[in-house]
Design an enzyme around this catalytic site. Structure first.
Site, PDB file in Angstrom:
ATOM      1  N   CYS A 107       0.820  -1.209   0.000  1.00  0.00           N
ATOM      2  CA  CYS A 107       0.000   0.000   0.000  1.00  0.00           C
ATOM      3  C   CYS A 107       0.853   1.257   0.000  1.00  0.00           C
ATOM      4  O   CYS A 107       1.534   1.554   0.968  1.00  0.00           O
ATOM      5  CB  CYS A 107      -0.913   0.006   1.225  1.00  0.00           C
ATOM      6  SG  CYS A 107      -2.040  -1.384   1.281  1.00  0.00           S
ATOM      7  N   ARG A 247     -29.991   2.668   1.990  1.00  0.00           N
ATOM      8  CA  ARG A 247     -30.242   4.090   2.264  1.00  0.00           C
ATOM      9  C   ARG A 247     -31.640   4.208   2.864  1.00  0.00           C
ATOM     10  O   ARG A 247     -32.629   3.908   2.186  1.00  0.00           O
ATOM     11  CB  ARG A 247     -30.173   4.923   0.979  1.00  0.00           C
ATOM     12  CG  ARG A 247     -28.971   4.614   0.077  1.00  0.00           C
ATOM     13  CD  ARG A 247     -27.713   5.281   0.526  1.00  0.00           C
ATOM     14  NE  ARG A 247     -26.561   4.886  -0.273  1.00  0.00           N
ATOM     15  CZ  ARG A 247     -26.180   5.475  -1.408  1.00  0.00           C
ATOM     16  NH1 ARG A 247     -26.888   6.476  -1.898  1.00  0.00           N
ATOM     17  NH2 ARG A 247     -25.096   5.062  -2.045  1.00  0.00           N
ATOM     18  N   GLY A 248     -31.722   4.603   4.121  1.00  0.00           N
ATOM     19  CA  GLY A 248     -33.024   4.667   4.771  1.00  0.00           C
ATOM     20  C   GLY A 248     -33.607   3.272   4.888  1.00  0.00           C
ATOM     21  O   GLY A 248     -32.997   2.371   5.458  1.00  0.00           O
ATOM     22  N   ASN A 249     -34.795   3.075   4.318  1.00  0.00           N
ATOM     23  CA  ASN A 249     -35.424   1.752   4.328  1.00  0.00           C
ATOM     24  C   ASN A 249     -35.282   1.033   2.989  1.00  0.00           C
ATOM     25  O   ASN A 249     -35.927   0.009   2.762  1.00  0.00           O
ATOM     26  CB  ASN A 249     -36.915   1.881   4.685  1.00  0.00           C
ATOM     27  CG  ASN A 249     -37.112   2.315   6.125  1.00  0.00           C
ATOM     28  OD1 ASN A 249     -36.403   1.866   7.026  1.00  0.00           O
ATOM     29  ND2 ASN A 249     -38.070   3.209   6.350  1.00  0.00           N
ATOM     30  N   ARG A 250     -34.448   1.578   2.102  1.00  0.00           N
ATOM     31  CA  ARG A 250     -34.248   0.970   0.787  1.00  0.00           C
ATOM     32  C   ARG A 250     -32.943   0.190   0.763  1.00  0.00           C
ATOM     33  O   ARG A 250     -31.959   0.578   1.394  1.00  0.00           O
ATOM     34  CB  ARG A 250     -34.226   2.041  -0.302  1.00  0.00           C
ATOM     35  CG  ARG A 250     -35.528   2.826  -0.434  1.00  0.00           C
ATOM     36  CD  ARG A 250     -35.373   3.937  -1.445  1.00  0.00           C
ATOM     37  NE  ARG A 250     -34.330   4.887  -1.031  1.00  0.00           N
ATOM     38  CZ  ARG A 250     -33.828   5.839  -1.821  1.00  0.00           C
ATOM     39  NH1 ARG A 250     -34.250   5.947  -3.068  1.00  0.00           N
ATOM     40  NH2 ARG A 250     -32.909   6.658  -1.369  1.00  0.00           N
TER      41      ARG A 250
END
Length: 255
Positions: A107, A247-250
């Site tokens: 890295c 995202r949220g409830n999705r």
């Protein structure tokens, strides 16, 4: 150690003015195994024992926690010394290390390092678990609020190891792989059973991320970001439930 520092900047917000911004510290940690140089990692200088333990496990250097005999971190010298029970890591046959090996660039250092390929098959078989979408969304909302370092800098990734209802281990790092290695390393050092746990991450779900999760026998990987096509195929093959764009409830359930 300090994980952030202040820098002077010019900011445009209507007018141009000078101010200070807080940025994440980038720290180079040199890892030695049984006295031999192994790799240099660029990381956030916190939870370094977790990082080294998780990295060695994820890369197949140690296959079980008990193979890590001793681990010392010298923060001032930016050095980690790991003593492991395996003796075949630095044995050569011609110009190659014994065993199934690959060569990669360390890295940020442009150096070539050699380490064992993550082997097919984890310590334990992955057991499928049912996921409650509402509980998973609630868990991810809690996860999104957990990173003080991100709130201060906007410059780190986060990972968490969770049960169905609570965050058990949470870690930050400038690298998404490092953040994952930190939670895996902590779980290994604690001897935690991860066969029914969930990994949450802020980062993209690449094939390497899926491999690390599968190697530990963890059945669920969730991110607010996207997977790659190879990550999806590897998750299907390993039996890992892959959830993205939460995202949220999705959310998108890929496997």
């Amino acid at each position: 150690m300090e994980t952030t520092r202040k820098v002077k900047i010019k900011k445009i917000k209507g007018n141009v003015f000078e101010t200070e911004d807080e940025v994440a510290v980038e720290y180079d940690l040199v890892i030695y195994i049984n006295g031999n140089y192994f790799v240099t990692l660029l990381c956030t200088p916190i939870n370094l024992e977790d990082l080294v333990a998780g990295y060695l496990y994820s890369e197949g250097v140690i296959l079980k926690g008990k193979e890590l005999l001793n681990l010392k971190i010298d923060e001032g010298k930016r050095r980690a010394d790991a003593e492991i029970s395996r003796e075949d890591i630095f044995k050569y046959s011609g110009d190659r290390l014994l065993g199934e090996m690959t060569v990669t660039t360390a890295c940020g250092k442009g150096r070539k390092v050699i380490y064992p390929v993550v082997r097919e098959g984890a310590d334990s078989k992955i057991t499928s678990v049912d996921i409650d979408a509402e509980k998973t969304s609630d868990l991810f909302r809690q996860f999104n609020k957990s990173s003080e370092l991100f709130d201060r800098t906007g410059g780190v990734h986060s990972c968490a190891l969770c049960s169905q209802s609570e965050i058990l281990i949470f870690r930050d790092d400038i690298g998404r792989h490092n953040a994952l290695d930190k939670i895996l390393g902590k779980a290994m050092l604690q001897g935690l059973d991860v066969s029914d746990k969930i990994v949450l991450t802020t980062g993209r779900m690449s094939s390497e991320i899926v491999e690390k999760v599968a190697l530990r026998g963890i059945p669920v990987l969730v991110s607010r970001s996207a997977p790659t096509d190879t990550a999806i195929e590897k998750a299907k093959k390993a039996g890992v439930k892959l959830i993205g764009f939460l995202r949220g409830n999705r959310m998108n359930i890929y496997t």
